[in-house]
Structure formats: structure tokens, C-alpha cells
Scaffold this motif. Structure first.
Motif, PDB file in Angstrom:
ATOM      1  N   UNK A 375       0.826  -1.206   0.000  1.00 55.91           N
ATOM      2  CA  UNK A 375       0.000   0.000   0.000  1.00 55.91           C
ATOM      3  C   UNK A 375       0.859   1.255   0.000  1.00 55.91           C
ATOM      4  N   UNK A 376       1.934   1.245   0.775  1.00 52.68           N
ATOM      5  CA  UNK A 376       2.810   2.414   0.851  1.00 52.68           C
ATOM      6  C   UNK A 376       3.423   2.729  -0.506  1.00 52.68           C
ATOM      7  N   UNK A 377       3.822   1.678  -1.220  1.00 55.63           N
ATOM      8  CA  UNK A 377       4.466   1.881  -2.515  1.00 55.63           C
ATOM      9  C   UNK A 377       3.472   2.186  -3.625  1.00 55.63           C
ATOM     10  N   UNK A 378       2.214   1.838  -3.385  1.00 56.01           N
ATOM     11  CA  UNK A 378       1.234   2.030  -4.450  1.00 56.01           C
ATOM     12  C   UNK A 378       1.292   0.936  -5.496  1.00 56.01           C
ATOM     13  N   UNK A 379       1.825  -0.225  -5.112  1.00 59.37           N
ATOM     14  CA  UNK A 379       1.910  -1.333  -6.062  1.00 59.37           C
ATOM     15  C   UNK A 379       0.529  -1.902  -6.336  1.00 59.37           C
ATOM     16  N   UNK A 380       0.315  -2.314  -7.584  1.00 58.92           N
ATOM     17  CA  UNK A 380      -0.919  -3.020  -7.925  1.00 58.92           C
ATOM     18  C   UNK A 380      -0.685  -4.500  -7.629  1.00 58.92           C
TER      19      UNK A 380
END
Length: 402
Positions: A375-380
Motif C-alpha cells: 500500500x505504501x508503494x502504491x503497487x498493484x
């Protein structure tokens, strides 16, 4: 004579009776010692038939006692009534259940005796290594007695030669002591127990990292992985005058250094920023873009040679950065390099992920990937690899190839 009991072997209503008898014979052994038999879920018809057999001559109340769902059968009385010898019960139970009766208590005693003999053998063969024997016992290898005995004997042969002069390679030692050059390969129990033996022999502390294992074994003349694994260095500046220093200074292309290179005649590194990357493709990208960044490539998870380089760079005051794939393994490696050697992580942040989204990857993230980090990285749902142009630009601090 087995009398009426023989006729009950094929009776489906007596399946619980024979199963209970089979289990009891396996657990207790001698059938002549069985006075009663507790049978769960015995059908009503079977209870009635047993009571008919047992009460035919007495006229008393039901001989089979019932408590809830469990019936207690007076087995000795049943044997007398049917003219069945106790020793015939084993054959009858085996026929009914379709499996041999195995005396579990005898098996347990034999297993206890076997283990005692194994560890007596270990204590004799490895009398100078009580801590090693304790660790062998704790490891659970005794379940495979032949292989455990083999390992004990191999370790004893190795120990008899310590320290080795002249030095011997680990595959050669494994071949000579076990008949298999891969017997002490990394990641095996055999390798771990070998290190335990050498640690106890030298009085050293247990090694925490692969390069420390190499150093420990080399101390007793056992050489490991000195030539088989390499680390790639590109445009790394040196200030020494040794062979390795000159190779690094003179080569316009990446230089492959072995563990032997880094330990026998280590280079003296100049003060610089050294970026360690996970994949060789980053070095290819650096050459294609004529980037002047100092780079080292571990080619995945850290081995002894990688730890040796990182420790050398750390000890010589080099500023370390690390860049890996943005996936489970990449962040595992990154955490190790950051924690042990103080490296700064680069191109492993949310900004990199956002830029990389223009050309997303297709490999799903593994389920073990940290949800909070995700979530922090914004990874899908997909990993971001170092081959992504956004990662390359950020690692090398260059623009696209013209």
C-alpha cells in the motif's frame, strides 16, 4: 478351533468389533492378556449376537455392557464359549481387517534401542565434539537411521583430518570422505553440521553470514566457493596498486571478481558512491547509456562473495546504495543490505512505482508480499522489475537511450 468367531469375520455388523480388536492387539501385543474389549459404535445386531453366544448356557442378563456408544465385550468369556484359543485372535483380526497385526509397543522398544545405538555410535565416533552430537540429536536426522549413521561417519572422517594442510576444496573433501562431491553443498543439513563441527573444533562463534562460513572453513584448510561464484563490478574506483586494483581501473567493461580475488588480494576502494544492483541487466544498461555510476551486481540473493564485497566496501568507508526488483525477493535482499551494511535504498519507492506504471509488468506479486509495504508503494498486483525504464533511469540517473 475358532468356532463361531470364524463365521463372524465376514459379517459387516462386526467390522467395529474386529477393528477394535486389531487396534488392541497392535497396542498391547500378547492376546492372552486381553480380558475385555471396548468397541465403539457396535451395531445392535452384533451386540445381540454376542449376548446370545455368551448367555446361551447361563441365562443371565446381557454379558455385553454398554456405556453410551461404547460396548464392553468380555473377551475371555467369549473365547471360552466359542472354543477359540487366544493365539487365534491375531489371524482372525488380520483376516477381518486386511492388515497385519503389528505390535506397536515392540516397535517402539526397537525404535528406542535403535536410536540409543545410533547416538552411542555418534558419541564414540565424535567423542571430541559433544556439542555437535547434541545438535545432531536435536536436528531430527535420527528418523532416517542409515543416512544419520552415514553423516556421523562422514563427519568423523572429516574431523580426523582437521586442520587440512595443504588446503583442500570442499567438493574434494566431500568426495574423499563421503564419495559425493556435492555432499556438503550449501543449503543442506550436511553443510550445516560440517560448519558446526569446525566451529566446535576452532572454538569460534557460530557464523551468521555466508562469508563468515567461508572464513571459518578456510581457517582449517577447507576452501569453499572461492572460484565458483562471482560478483560483477563496473567503473568502481580503486586507489591501491594490487592486481585486482589494476584490473578494476583498466577495464572499460564489468569485471568479474571471485571470492578468492576479494580475500587473497582485496582491492583498496576509493571514496565513492557504490550502487549495488540485483540484476546484470542494469550493468548492460549502464554500458548502453555510457553511465559513469560505480556499480556492483549480486545477481540475486546474497552469497559469500557478495557479503565479502559489501563488507569490504563498508569497512573502507564507501557509501553504499542498493537497488533491487520491487518484489518479495528484491525487498528481502534490500533489507539485508541496508541492515548489515547501512546501504541507502534507491529506486524502490512510491515515486518509482508511479513512473514505472507507464510500462507495467505482468508477473503477479507473491502472496507473501507485505500488504502494508504494498500500500505504501502504491503497487498493484504486479511486481516492478529493474528492467523497467523508470527503474533504470533512477538507478543510473540518466535519460533514455537516444
Amino acid at each position: 478351533m475358532t468356532g463361531d468367531l470364524d463365521s463372524l469375520v465376514e459379517d459387516p455388523d462386526f467390522v467395529p468389533f474386529w477393528s477394535a480388536l486389531h487396534d488392541r492387539l497392535c497396542e498391547r501385543g500378547a492376546p492372552e492378556r486381553l480380558a475385555t474389549l471396548r468397541v465403539p459404535d457396535l451395531p445392535l445386531f452384533a451386540k445381540a449376537q454376542l449376548n446370545a453366544l455368551l448367555n446361551a448356557s447361563t441365562g443371565r442378563g446381557p454379558a455385553v455392557k454398554v456405556d453410551g456408544t461404547t460396548a464392553t465385550v468380555p473377551l475371555r468369556a467369549l473365547l471360552r464359549t466359542t472354543g477359540t484359543a487366544p493365539q487365534d485372535l491375531v489371524a482372525l483380526a488380520e483376516r477381518a481387517v486386511g492388515r497385519p497385526v503389528v505390535n506397536r509397543s515392540a516397535v517402539r522398544r526397537a525404535e528406542t534401542d535403535r536410536r540409543r545405538a545410533l547416538w552411542d555410535h555418534a558419541a564414540t565416533r565424535l567423542s571430541r565434539f559433544p556439542r555437535l552430537v547434541a545438535r545432531l540429536k536435536a536436528s531430527g536426522i535420527g528418523a532416517d537411521e542409515p543416512e544419520a549413521r552415514r553423516l556421523i561417519d562422514v563427519l568423523a572422517r572429516v574431523a580426523d583430518g582437521l586442520p587440512y594442510a595443504p588446503p583442500v576444496s570442499l567438493p574434494k573433501l566431500a568426495h574423499d570422505c563421503a564419495g559425493d562431491p556435492h555432499y556438503f553443498d550449501p543449503g543442506t543439513v550436511n553443510r550445516t553440521r560440517l560448519v558446526d563441527a569446525v566451529t566446535e573444533f576452532t572454538g569460534r562463534a557460530d557464523p551468521a553470514f555466508p562469508h563468515q562460513v567461508h572464513t571459518l572453513l578456510a581457517e582449517v584448510g577447507v576452501l569453499t566457493d572461492r572460484l565458483s561464484n562471482v560478483v560483477l563490478l563496473h567503473r568502481v574506483e580503486t586507489v591501491g596498486d594490487g592486481v585486482i586494483d589494476r584490473r578494476l581501473r583498466d577495464s572499460p567493461v564489468p569485471v568479474a571478481l571471485t571470492l578468492l580475488d576479494l580475500t587473497r588480494e582485496p582491492p583498496t576502494l576509493a571514496p565513492q558512491v557504490l550502487t549495488v544492483v540485483e540484476n546484470p541487466s542494469l550493468l548492460e544498461a549502464a554500458m548502453a547509456r555510457d553511465a559513469d555510476a560505480a556499480l556492483a551486481c549480486t545477481s540475486g540473493h546474497l552469497r559469500a562473495v557478495d557479503h565479502a564485497l559489501l563488507q569490504l566496501a563498508h569497512d573502507q568507508g564507501v557509501t553504499l546504495r542498493y537497488a533491487g526488483d520491487l518484489d518479495h525477493d528484491g525487498f528481502q535482499i534490500a533489507a539485508t543490505v541496508a541492515d548489515l551494511y547501512g546501504a541507502e535504498l534507491v529506486a524502490m519507492d512510491a515515486a518509482t512505482v508511479a513512473e514505472a506504471a507507464a510500462h507495467p509488468g505482468a508477473v503477479p506479486l507473491r502472496q507473501r508480499f507485505d500488504p502494508e509495504l504494498k500500500r505504501t508503494l502504491g503497487l498493484t498486483e504486479h511486481a516492478v522489475f529493474q528492467e523497467n525504464d523508470a527503474v533504470i533511469r533512477r538507478v543510473l540517473n540518466v535519460g533514455p537511450v537516444s
